[in-house]
Design a protein around this motif. Structure first.
Motif, PDB file in Angstrom:
ATOM      1  N   MET A 239      51.062  91.245 -36.216  1.00  0.00           N
ATOM      2  CA  MET A 239      50.344  91.731 -35.040  1.00  0.00           C
ATOM      3  C   MET A 239      50.690  93.189 -34.758  1.00  0.00           C
ATOM      4  N   ILE A 240      51.958  93.569 -34.911  1.00  0.00           N
ATOM      5  CA  ILE A 240      52.379  94.955 -34.679  1.00  0.00           C
ATOM      6  C   ILE A 240      51.689  95.892 -35.661  1.00  0.00           C
ATOM      7  N   LYS A 241      51.623  95.502 -36.931  1.00  0.00           N
ATOM      8  CA  LYS A 241      50.951  96.331 -37.935  1.00  0.00           C
ATOM      9  C   LYS A 241      49.471  96.505 -37.598  1.00  0.00           C
ATOM     10  N   LYS A 242      48.850  95.415 -37.222  1.00  0.00           N
ATOM     11  CA  LYS A 242      47.435  95.485 -36.891  1.00  0.00           C
ATOM     12  C   LYS A 242      47.204  96.380 -35.677  1.00  0.00           C
ATOM     13  N   LEU A 243      48.048  96.255 -34.659  1.00  0.00           N
ATOM     14  CA  LEU A 243      47.899  97.086 -33.467  1.00  0.00           C
ATOM     15  C   LEU A 243      48.127  98.563 -33.777  1.00  0.00           C
ATOM     16  N   ARG A 244      49.095  98.845 -34.641  1.00  0.00           N
ATOM     17  CA  ARG A 244      49.332 100.236 -35.031  1.00  0.00           C
ATOM     18  C   ARG A 244      48.126 100.806 -35.773  1.00  0.00           C
ATOM     19  N   ALA A 245      47.547 100.003 -36.651  1.00  0.00           N
ATOM     20  CA  ALA A 245      46.361 100.453 -37.382  1.00  0.00           C
ATOM     21  C   ALA A 245      45.192 100.702 -36.426  1.00  0.00           C
ATOM     22  N   MET A 246      45.048  99.792 -35.455  1.00  0.00           N
ATOM     23  CA  MET A 246      43.975  99.973 -34.467  1.00  0.00           C
ATOM     24  C   MET A 246      44.221 101.229 -33.633  1.00  0.00           C
ATOM     25  N   THR A 247      45.467 101.465 -33.244  1.00  0.00           N
ATOM     26  CA  THR A 247      45.789 102.658 -32.450  1.00  0.00           C
ATOM     27  C   THR A 247      45.506 103.934 -33.225  1.00  0.00           C
ATOM     28  N   TYR A 248      45.903 103.946 -34.504  1.00  0.00           N
ATOM     29  CA  TYR A 248      45.674 105.136 -35.328  1.00  0.00           C
ATOM     30  C   TYR A 248      44.177 105.391 -35.502  1.00  0.00           C
ATOM     31  N   SER A 249      43.430 104.321 -35.727  1.00  0.00           N
ATOM     32  CA  SER A 249      41.981 104.470 -35.880  1.00  0.00           C
ATOM     33  C   SER A 249      41.339 105.000 -34.602  1.00  0.00           C
ATOM     34  N   ALA A 250      41.785 104.478 -33.453  1.00  0.00           N
ATOM     35  CA  ALA A 250      41.230 104.955 -32.173  1.00  0.00           C
ATOM     36  C   ALA A 250      41.571 106.426 -31.941  1.00  0.00           C
ATOM     37  N   GLU A 251      42.803 106.826 -32.271  1.00  0.00           N
ATOM     38  CA  GLU A 251      43.193 108.229 -32.106  1.00  0.00           C
ATOM     39  C   GLU A 251      42.377 109.150 -33.008  1.00  0.00           C
ATOM     40  N   GLU A 252      42.107 108.702 -34.235  1.00  0.00           N
ATOM     41  CA  GLU A 252      41.289 109.508 -35.144  1.00  0.00           C
ATOM     42  C   GLU A 252      39.865 109.661 -34.616  1.00  0.00           C
ATOM     43  N   GLN A 253      39.320 108.584 -34.060  1.00  0.00           N
ATOM     44  CA  GLN A 253      37.975 108.671 -33.490  1.00  0.00           C
ATOM     45  C   GLN A 253      37.934 109.621 -32.300  1.00  0.00           C
ATOM     46  N   VAL A 254      38.950 109.538 -31.452  1.00  0.00           N
ATOM     47  CA  VAL A 254      39.008 110.446 -30.306  1.00  0.00           C
ATOM     48  C   VAL A 254      39.110 111.895 -30.760  1.00  0.00           C
ATOM     49  N   ARG A 255      39.968 112.146 -31.772  1.00  0.00           N
ATOM     50  CA  ARG A 255      40.131 113.504 -32.290  1.00  0.00           C
ATOM     51  C   ARG A 255      38.824 114.021 -32.895  1.00  0.00           C
ATOM     52  N   SER A 256      38.130 113.160 -33.606  1.00  0.00           N
ATOM     53  CA  SER A 256      36.857 113.564 -34.203  1.00  0.00           C
ATOM     54  C   SER A 256      35.815 113.882 -33.141  1.00  0.00           C
ATOM     55  N   HIS A 257      35.743 113.039 -32.111  1.00  0.00           N
ATOM     56  CA  HIS A 257      34.771 113.270 -31.034  1.00  0.00           C
ATOM     57  C   HIS A 257      35.097 114.555 -30.272  1.00  0.00           C
ATOM     58  N   ARG A 258      36.374 114.824 -30.083  1.00  0.00           N
ATOM     59  CA  ARG A 258      36.752 116.059 -29.390  1.00  0.00           C
ATOM     60  C   ARG A 258      36.363 117.286 -30.202  1.00  0.00           C
TER      61      ARG A 258
END
Length: 598
Positions: A239-258
């Motif tokens: 679960m921790i690995k999956k959450l970290r992957a989800m967090t990294y993906s969300a941060e990349e999307q935010v960075r791209s949108h910015r």
């Protein structure tokens, strides 16, 4: 004999009537007498009670007068994270109601005392009028303070509970994403039901500004469900690995949108509106329709007179230049002594010239010329002007770097004021020529004060990790702004600052000394050669900050729409646009035909 019998019967009947009706009459009379006695006793009892009540009220009033009205107790809510919002709402509301009742009771006692004084005592009335007024005001102030404290505390408690609900929903959705294959479908339904309940309670609490008992019960039910889920999902590492992957993906999307947002905003700031392009085309056509003799602007003999007030504008925006010229002339005490030097590119030269031919600025002088008129600039500094590894035309434009060659462009002048095309002049600028430069070259408003919208530190744009910069410059040196600058051209030539600019520009090719733009290299070129002007001369930030103080805007001699939110663009800040628009001649036929409107 018959008569005797008849008389005896009548006598018997009379005796019977008397025996029946006389007791009834006596009984009714006694009842009436009893009722009369009872009513008299009741009235007397009521009178006694009334006299006792009045005596108690009078005694209470006299006691209140002797010791003064009591102030309601000051209650201060201490925010305890262990307390729930429900406990707060139940206990604090009861306390607040007690305070309100105490205040109302004090007010009613004061009103009763005033009425009694009207009936009986003028002296007591004067005492009441002199003493309780400030007490009542103080009570009102204390009540307001208590109410504000309770409202703030209640708002904090509500925010905490809403955040707790959001956390519960996030946890529950995370558990749903990691549902094992062998888990009971009943538990999955229960988890989804709890999510819906808490989300509904969260929206209801936000709308009603309070947390109800049912919402607290739903939160407790969610807590128990989450506890079950924590027991059902033992594989925490996955679960921790999956959450970290989800967090990294969300941060990349935010960075791209910015990045996309920044690019689109910058593109919108650099784009020429269709209406302005139409205006340029019409003016160009009109210019070439004129005879060669009619294309010359008047007052050419003033261009090299050092005793006049000379302003320089480097721009390809016709409408923006017209606003700078109009606002400067409208605030000048002697417009006949003002000379504008407008330098543009070859493409916009006809349109710029035609605009000021058809809209002459009164007695002021306007001279328009192309950057191609300076062949020495193209040959000698061509390599220099093409520096700056940026795709932004604002940084690689020759017009933007032309400011560092002012002594070469105007060899006969001793002082000149450089104005950006995104400024509006609100006060007479000819007073700048009376400023003592104290042997310095540049006069500008500083931007080094923290907390101001225009705040910039030198190390924000200049690389102080490089030894060349670190050994020659102080990072604590106060920075200044371009946009309205007073230059002493005689001192500039004597110190050869154009050569200093040229030197650091070449050094910047080999190593990253600063970010793109002319501001950092301007700080380096005019290091220790700048005189700080008063803040009221130049106010910045109207092109990116809607929170610039109105007081600062009104007192400023020049307001600057620096940033990408220019006032002639749709993305400009609506609050500041009227300051620029009032200097645009929207009734002009060309503006009407090209749909240039407010």
């Amino acid at each position: 004999m018959r008569a005797f019998r008849k008389c005896s019967r009548i006598l018997i009947l009379c005796l019977l009537c008397v025996s029946v009706f006389v007791p009834i009459f006596i009984l009714s009379y006694r009842l009436k007498q009893i009722n009369s006695d009872v009513s008299e006793d009741f009235v007397e009892e009521l009178s006694i009670i009334k006299h006792r009540t009045e005596a108690q009220t009078l005694s209470a009033i006299e006691q209140e007068e002797s010791r003064g009205l009591k102030e309601p107790p000051l209650l201060v809510y201490k925010d305890d994270p262990a307390n729930s919002a429900f406990n707060f709402s139940s206990s604090e509301e009861s306390r607040f109601s007690e305070v309100s009742f105490a205040t109302n009771d004090a007010g009613s006692l004061k009103n009763n005392a005033t009425r009694l004084d009207k009936n009986g005592g003028g002296q007591r009335r004067r005492q009441e009028e002199e003493v309780p007024v400030p007490v009542a005001k103080e009570e009102s102030h204390v009540s307001r303070v208590q109410h504000d404290q309770v409202v703030r505390s209640r708002s904090r408690a509500l925010d905490e509970k809403v955040k707790e609900m959001k956390d519960q929903v996030i946890k529950a959705k995370a558990y749903l994403n990691f549902t094992p294959a062998n888990i009971s479908s009943h538990f999955v339904k229960e988890l989804k039901l709890r999510i819906k309940e808490v989300e509904r309670a969260m929206s209801q609490s936000t709308k009603d500004s309070r947390v109800s008992r049912s919402s607290l019960q739903k939160m407790k039910a969610m807590e128990s469900t989450l506890l079950k889920a924590s027991r059902i999902y033992p594989d925490c590492a996955a679960m921790i690995k999956k959450l970290r992957a989800m967090t990294y993906s969300a941060e990349e999307q935010v960075r791209s949108h910015r990045n996309q947002e920044s690019f689109l905003r910058a593109l919108g700031g650099r784009t020429i509106p269709k209406s302005l392009h139409c205006l340029s085309m019409r003016l160009t056509a009109e210019y070439f329709a004129l005879d060669p003799g009619g294309r010359e602007l008047p007052y050419k003999h003033k261009l090299q007179d050092p005793h006049l007030y000379h302003f320089a504008i480097f721009s390809d925006n016709i409408l923006a230049c017209s606003v700078v010229v109009n606002s400067t002339i409208s605030t000048a005490k002697d417009p006949a002594k003002i000379v504008f030097h407008i330098v543009t590119d070859f493409l916009n030269l006809p349109a710029m010239s035609m605009w000021f031919l058809s809209n002459p600025p009164g007695k002021a002088t306007v001279h328009v010329e192309s950057i191609e008129n300076f062949p020495w600039l193209i040959t000698k500094y061509n390599e220099t002007l093409q520096r700056e590894g940026s795709l932004d035309p604002r940084y690689i434009s020759q017009l933007n770097h032309l400011r560092f060659y002012l002594p070469d462009i105007f060899p006969h002048l001793t002082r000149i004021v450089l104005l950006d095309h995104d400024i509006v002049v609100q006060k007479d600028l000819t007073k700048l020529w009376s400023i003592n430069m104290r042997g310095k070259v540049n006069g500008a408003v500083q931007t080094c004060k923290e907390g101001e919208p225009s705040f910039r530190r030198m190390d924000m744009f200049v690389n102080f990790t490089d030894p060349i910069i670190a050994n020659k410059f102080d990072p604590n040196t106060c920075t200044w702004a371009f946009g309205m600058n007073l230059f002493d051209l005689h001192e500039w030539r004597r110190r050869n600052l154009t050569g200093v600019y040229h030197k650091y520009l070449h050094l910047g090719k080999k190593r990253p000394l600063w970010k793109a733009g002319t501001l950092p290299i301007g700080w380096v070129t005019f290091y220790k050669q700048t005189v700080a002007l008063d803040k009221s001369w130049h106010v910045l930030g109207l092109g990116y900050d809607s929170g610039v103080r109105q007081e600062d805007i009104e007192q400023a001699s020049v307001i600057h729409f620096d940033g990408i939110l220019k006032p002639w663009l749709d993305i400009g800040i609506d609050k500041h646009k009227p300051l620029w628009r009032k200097h645009v001649k929207y009734e002009h036929p060309y503006l009407q035909q090209c749909n240039v409107h407010e």
